[in-house]
Design an enzyme around this catalytic site. Structure first.
Site, PDB file in Angstrom:
ATOM      1  N   THR A 215       0.814  -1.211   0.000  1.00  0.00           N
ATOM      2  CA  THR A 215       0.000   0.000   0.000  1.00  0.00           C
ATOM      3  C   THR A 215       0.846   1.259   0.000  1.00  0.00           C
ATOM      4  O   THR A 215       0.309   2.357   0.006  1.00  0.00           O
ATOM      5  CB  THR A 215      -0.928   0.029   1.216  1.00  0.00           C
ATOM      6  OG1 THR A 215      -0.196  -0.357   2.367  1.00  0.00           O
ATOM      7  CG2 THR A 215      -2.092  -0.917   1.029  1.00  0.00           C
ATOM      8  N   LYS A 217       3.784   1.865   2.172  1.00  0.00           N
ATOM      9  CA  LYS A 217       4.362   2.286   3.456  1.00  0.00           C
ATOM     10  C   LYS A 217       5.837   2.671   3.291  1.00  0.00           C
ATOM     11  O   LYS A 217       6.265   3.722   3.747  1.00  0.00           O
ATOM     12  CB  LYS A 217       4.210   1.167   4.493  1.00  0.00           C
ATOM     13  CG  LYS A 217       2.762   0.822   4.776  1.00  0.00           C
ATOM     14  CD  LYS A 217       2.621  -0.240   5.839  1.00  0.00           C
ATOM     15  CE  LYS A 217       3.122  -1.605   5.380  1.00  0.00           C
ATOM     16  NZ  LYS A 217       2.361  -2.162   4.255  1.00  0.00           N
ATOM     17  N   THR A 218       6.568   1.805   2.617  1.00  0.00           N
ATOM     18  CA  THR A 218       7.979   2.107   2.392  1.00  0.00           C
ATOM     19  C   THR A 218       8.123   3.386   1.573  1.00  0.00           C
ATOM     20  O   THR A 218       8.939   4.258   1.869  1.00  0.00           O
ATOM     21  CB  THR A 218       8.645   0.938   1.648  1.00  0.00           C
ATOM     22  OG1 THR A 218       8.319  -0.272   2.316  1.00  0.00           O
ATOM     23  CG2 THR A 218      10.137   1.101   1.604  1.00  0.00           C
ATOM     24  N   HIS A 432     -18.858 -26.073 -17.619  1.00  0.00           N
ATOM     25  CA  HIS A 432     -18.662 -25.557 -16.267  1.00  0.00           C
ATOM     26  C   HIS A 432     -18.700 -24.022 -16.267  1.00  0.00           C
ATOM     27  O   HIS A 432     -19.465 -23.406 -15.523  1.00  0.00           O
ATOM     28  CB  HIS A 432     -17.317 -26.084 -15.739  1.00  0.00           C
ATOM     29  CG  HIS A 432     -16.972 -25.650 -14.360  1.00  0.00           C
ATOM     30  ND1 HIS A 432     -16.975 -26.510 -13.290  1.00  0.00           N
ATOM     31  CD2 HIS A 432     -16.609 -24.446 -13.853  1.00  0.00           C
ATOM     32  CE1 HIS A 432     -16.623 -25.854 -12.198  1.00  0.00           C
ATOM     33  NE2 HIS A 432     -16.395 -24.592 -12.512  1.00  0.00           N
ATOM     34  N   GLU A 433     -17.932 -23.420 -17.148  1.00  0.00           N
ATOM     35  CA  GLU A 433     -17.852 -21.952 -17.148  1.00  0.00           C
ATOM     36  C   GLU A 433     -19.149 -21.324 -17.655  1.00  0.00           C
ATOM     37  O   GLU A 433     -19.577 -20.291 -17.147  1.00  0.00           O
ATOM     38  CB  GLU A 433     -16.662 -21.470 -17.989  1.00  0.00           C
ATOM     39  CG  GLU A 433     -15.300 -21.940 -17.492  1.00  0.00           C
ATOM     40  CD  GLU A 433     -15.037 -21.627 -16.020  1.00  0.00           C
ATOM     41  OE1 GLU A 433     -15.667 -20.696 -15.490  1.00  0.00           O
ATOM     42  OE2 GLU A 433     -14.218 -22.333 -15.399  1.00  0.00           O
ATOM     43  N   ASP A 514     -14.588 -23.561  -6.146  1.00  0.00           N
ATOM     44  CA  ASP A 514     -15.965 -23.063  -6.048  1.00  0.00           C
ATOM     45  C   ASP A 514     -16.598 -23.564  -4.759  1.00  0.00           C
ATOM     46  O   ASP A 514     -17.208 -22.808  -4.011  1.00  0.00           O
ATOM     47  CB  ASP A 514     -16.805 -23.584  -7.223  1.00  0.00           C
ATOM     48  CG  ASP A 514     -16.284 -23.084  -8.566  1.00  0.00           C
ATOM     49  OD1 ASP A 514     -15.610 -22.047  -8.575  1.00  0.00           O
ATOM     50  OD2 ASP A 514     -16.558 -23.747  -9.580  1.00  0.00           O
TER      51      ASP A 514
HETATM   52  P1  ADP Z   1       4.647  -1.510   1.334  1.00  0.00           P
HETATM   53  O1  ADP Z   1       5.916  -1.030   1.933  1.00  0.00           O
HETATM   54  O2  ADP Z   1       3.433  -0.913   1.952  1.00  0.00           O
HETATM   55  O3  ADP Z   1       4.540  -2.991   1.260  1.00  0.00           O
HETATM   56  P2  ADP Z   1       5.747  -0.286  -0.957  1.00  0.00           P
HETATM   57  O4  ADP Z   1       5.912   1.098  -0.484  1.00  0.00           O
HETATM   58  O5  ADP Z   1       6.984  -1.114  -0.945  1.00  0.00           O
HETATM   59  O6  ADP Z   1       4.606  -1.026  -0.178  1.00  0.00           O
HETATM   60  O7  ADP Z   1       5.126  -0.248  -2.403  1.00  0.00           O
HETATM   61  C1  ADP Z   1       5.659  -0.954  -3.489  1.00  0.00           C
HETATM   62  C2  ADP Z   1       5.527  -0.185  -4.767  1.00  0.00           C
HETATM   63  O8  ADP Z   1       4.170  -0.044  -5.135  1.00  0.00           O
HETATM   64  C3  ADP Z   1       6.049   1.220  -4.671  1.00  0.00           C
HETATM   65  O9  ADP Z   1       7.409   1.266  -4.958  1.00  0.00           O
HETATM   66  C4  ADP Z   1       5.225   1.968  -5.694  1.00  0.00           C
HETATM   67  O10 ADP Z   1       5.767   1.809  -6.978  1.00  0.00           O
HETATM   68  C5  ADP Z   1       3.908   1.247  -5.653  1.00  0.00           C
HETATM   69  N1  ADP Z   1       2.974   1.925  -4.756  1.00  0.00           N
HETATM   70  C6  ADP Z   1       2.431   1.409  -3.640  1.00  0.00           C
HETATM   71  N2  ADP Z   1       1.596   2.282  -3.055  1.00  0.00           N
HETATM   72  C7  ADP Z   1       1.640   3.399  -3.800  1.00  0.00           C
HETATM   73  C8  ADP Z   1       0.992   4.662  -3.697  1.00  0.00           C
HETATM   74  N3  ADP Z   1       0.150   4.952  -2.692  1.00  0.00           N
HETATM   75  N4  ADP Z   1       1.255   5.587  -4.642  1.00  0.00           N
HETATM   76  C9  ADP Z   1       2.099   5.311  -5.650  1.00  0.00           C
HETATM   77  N5  ADP Z   1       2.741   4.135  -5.803  1.00  0.00           N
HETATM   78  C10 ADP Z   1       2.514   3.179  -4.897  1.00  0.00           C
HETATM   79 ZN    ZN Z   2     -15.939 -22.940 -11.328  1.00  0.00          ZN
HETATM   80 MG    MG Z   3       7.517  -2.223   2.305  1.00  0.00          MG
END
Ligand code: ADP
Ligand code: ZN
Ligand code: MG
Length: 633
Positions: A215, A217-218, A432-433, A514
């Site tokens: 998301t 964080k890094t 199935h599909e 499923d």
């Molecule tokens: P986390 O540390 O939360 O697991 P990262 O910061 O390592 O996630 O995210 C990995 C990559 O995904 C980033 O280098 C970026 O390219 C992309 N990314 C993730 N979140 C964002 C965001 N909010 N905006 C832009 N790029 C993002």
């Molecule tokens: Zn199925």
């Molecule tokens: Mg990370």
């Protein structure tokens, strides 16, 4: 869950593995050469334990190891120069021996076998170097363990990274506006501490970023460093926790020492749950190394004044397992939630990552954002990159919506493989599909079909029927009972079709996923959402995986045996009812089914619009299906 436990086991397995490979090499060598190298009868020998005793007694003056033959030649005290050396058979792995050799400072040499052919010689050299390095590494590791870091390991292998300039700004981070806003303040702390210290405010030391993987964080932590123009120190929690005691703590010390030299700066600790887990808890009890590391971390955090300009940012997706001591005021007292992006967030993230990519004008980022609920920032970045790769492979000038579509499928479902040849198997998958798709189109509360395909995908997927996602519903999470029931019916549609068309003896294991999802959904309806005859009673907490951090005994169910039986009845009743419904609809539309299957086998993929078109020739579609506004590609 990434944790030091898994890391540790992996390390051990890898270690064993190396020994096994080494051993097999040695055996292979033996078979290849087949020459007993020391066949002279004049030789005297010692057993391994005798050797150890002699070493202890200080009688050994020299040891020459011949790893290729798995032996060592040993000189004892008082032995004349021309007297032959003693031969000792070694095991593949002789840790005690090597320890003792080192302790007693015995002359130790590893020799190559005297009778190698030139070609083998090279292999041997490499092998020997490999053996020696591995053995030495093992000794070093063991020494670290037994003598409390005598070799100052943590220091010699600094595992943290330092970036003087991260080059990332807040503009590069999209979709997590609240988090950004909160962290804007941290940037100000770093840039203009006087502003706060002048009025006696203490600058916070620690910020905890909480959120699922990918998301950003890094990225966010780097952006803070980038915006403030300060160096960025980073380390992952799992890197603190090594296999031997004391290293983690010394790494923490090193890290903070370096950071103090470079203040103001940011220290980023990723996956802090790997070290910061509740002490003395969990299956398997506490772990000395981790606790020492955590204690050191706490000590360091207390050890500098709030105003030295070091701000520690940690990231985790498991704040619930963290030790309370980490979260108390003066440590990581600020928590910032970094959640999966909503529609606007996804759009923002797509815009960031589309900046350096060429897209044709028909590609609408809004439509992509609408189709990707549940995607994290990293998923979106990855998806756009996949699309760019596909575009290059197809020798196109710019990314079109075709590549975007394929990239989304690739990220969510898997690589597409070559289509199956026409066969009974293909026909069965098609039924199935089509079974899923037909129900998806005929049920009143279902999301409409986006497409159905029988092009297989990696990971054993034979085909799939994909709904258009209703982003309103997904973002709000307000699923209705009717929607859930239809969802279950659709999931059972695949199996129902197999059953109706091929008979109960011919149904396949292909429906396993499923069936699994049906069981989960039906159970949740009963135990969590109060949607069954048992009434609006929550019988279970959201299921959490049993993790190693906190007591797992508390995971026990909160109801009696009797209620458990009732729950099972209800779950089964829902599934049976839905299954009957699915079979009924398929039976009543058999002609239509056959036609759709023929078409699907012919075309491999049918788009939702065409599918609905055909069905509308036979019966009237429910309202929701008629009014759908498919995201135009
Ligand atoms: P986390 O540390 O939360 O697991 P990262 O910061 O390592 O996630 O995210 C990995 C990559 O995904 C980033 O280098 C970026 O390219 C992309 N990314 C993730 N979140 C964002 C965001 N909010 N905006 C832009 N790029 C993002
Ligand atoms: Zn199925
Ligand atoms: Mg990370």
């Amino acid at each position: 869950m990434k944790s030091f436990w898994t890391k540790k086991t992996k390390g051990q397995i890898r270690g064993k593995h190396i020994w096994r490979i080494l051993a097999s090499w040695i055996i292979t060598q033996g078979v290849l050469l087949g020459t007993p190298a020391f066949a002279d009868n004049t030789q005297k020998s010692l057993t391994y334990s005798q050797l150890l005793e002699k070493i202890k007694a200080g009688e050994v003056t020299e040891i020459d190891a011949y790893p290729s033959q798995g032996i060592a030649k040993v000189s004892l005290e008082g032995q004349k120069n021309n007297e032959p050396m003693y031969t000792v058979n070694l095991f593949e792995y002789n840790p005690e021996l090597l320890d003792q050799i080192r302790d007693q400072k015995i002359n130790f040499e590893v020799k190559r076998s005297p009778d190698n052919s030139a070609a083998m010689g090279l292999v041997f050299n490499i092998l020997i170097v490999f053996v020696v390095i591995t053995v030495l590494l093992t000794i070093l590791r063991r020494t670290g363990q037994s003598q409390g870091n005598a070799l100052n390991f943590g220091k010699s292998r600094a595992r943290f990274q330092m970036e003087a300039k991260t080059g990332i700004l807040f503009d590069d981070v999209a979709g997590i506006e609240e988090a950004k806003e909160e962290l804007q303040e941290v940037v100000t702390f770093l840039k203009k501490p006087e502003k706060f210290t002048a009025i006696g405010a203490k600058i916070p030391k620690g910020v905890l970023l909480v959120g699922p993987p990918g998301t950003g964080k890094t990225l966010l932590a780097k952006a803070i460093a980038g915006e403030a123009g300060v160096p960025f120190f980073s380390i992952s929690g799992s890197e603190f926790v090594e296999m031997f005691v004391g290293v983690g703590a010394s790494r923490v010390r090193d890290l903070f020492r370096k950071a103090k030299e470079n203040a103001p700066c940011i220290i980023f600790i990723d996956e802090i749950d790997a070290v910061g887990r509740q002490r003395g808890a969990g299956i398997g009890g506490g772990n000395d190394e981790r606790e020492q590391t955590l204690n050191q971390l706490l000590t360091e955090m207390d050890g500098f004044e709030g105003n030295t300009g070091i701000i520690i940012i940690a990231a985790t997706n498991r704040p619930d397992v963290l030790d309370a001591a980490l979260l108390r005021p003066g440590r990581f007292d600020r928590q910032v939630i970094v959640d999966l992006p909503s529609y606007n967030g996804r759009l923002g993230i797509l815009e960031v990552h589309a900046r350096n990519k060429k897209l044709t004008s028909e590609v609408s980022l809004g439509a992509i954002a609408r189709r990707t609920p549940g995607f994290s920032g990293a998923d979106l970045a990855n998806m756009l990159n996949e699309a760019a790769i596909l575009t290059a492979r197809r020798r196109k000038e710019a990314i079109t919506s075709l590549e975007i579509d394929d990239a989304i499928d690739r990220v969510t479902i898997g690589l597409s493989l070559a289509p199956l040849l026409d066969s009974k198997k293909k026909r069965l998958i098609a039924y199935h599909e089509v079974g899923h798709s037909l129900l998806m189109t005929l049920l009143k509360n279902s999301d409409p079909l986006n497409k159905v395909t029988i092009i297989p995908r990696s990971g054993g997927v034979g085909g799939f029927a994909q709904p258009v996602l209703d982003e309103g519903m997904i973002d709000s999470g307000l699923y209705t009972r009717a929607w859930l029931i239809d969802r279950i019916t659709i999931s059972l549609g695949g199996r129902a079709a197999e059953d109706e068309i091929f008979g109960p003896a011919e149904v396949t294991v292909g429906a396993a996923n499923d069936i699994r999802s049906v069981a989960n959904l039906a159970r949740e309806m009963v135990t969590r959402y109060g949607m069954s005859d048992l009434g609006p009673v929550a019988l279970e907490n959201p299921s959490e995986e049993v993790f190693l951090g906190r007591g797992w005994q508390s995971q026990q169910s909160e109801y009696s045996e009797e209620v458990a039986i009732k729950i099972d009845h209800q779950v089964r009743a829902i599934a049976f009812r839905c299954y009957e419904e699915a079979r009924r609809i398929i039976r009543e539309n058999r002609v239509l089914m056959d036609r759709l299957v023929d078409l699907l086998i012919d075309k491999e993929t049918i788009e939702g619009d065409e599918f609905r078109q055909i069905i509308s020739e036979y019966t009237t579609l429910p309202e929701k299906q008629l009014s759908i506004n498919l995201p135009k590609k």
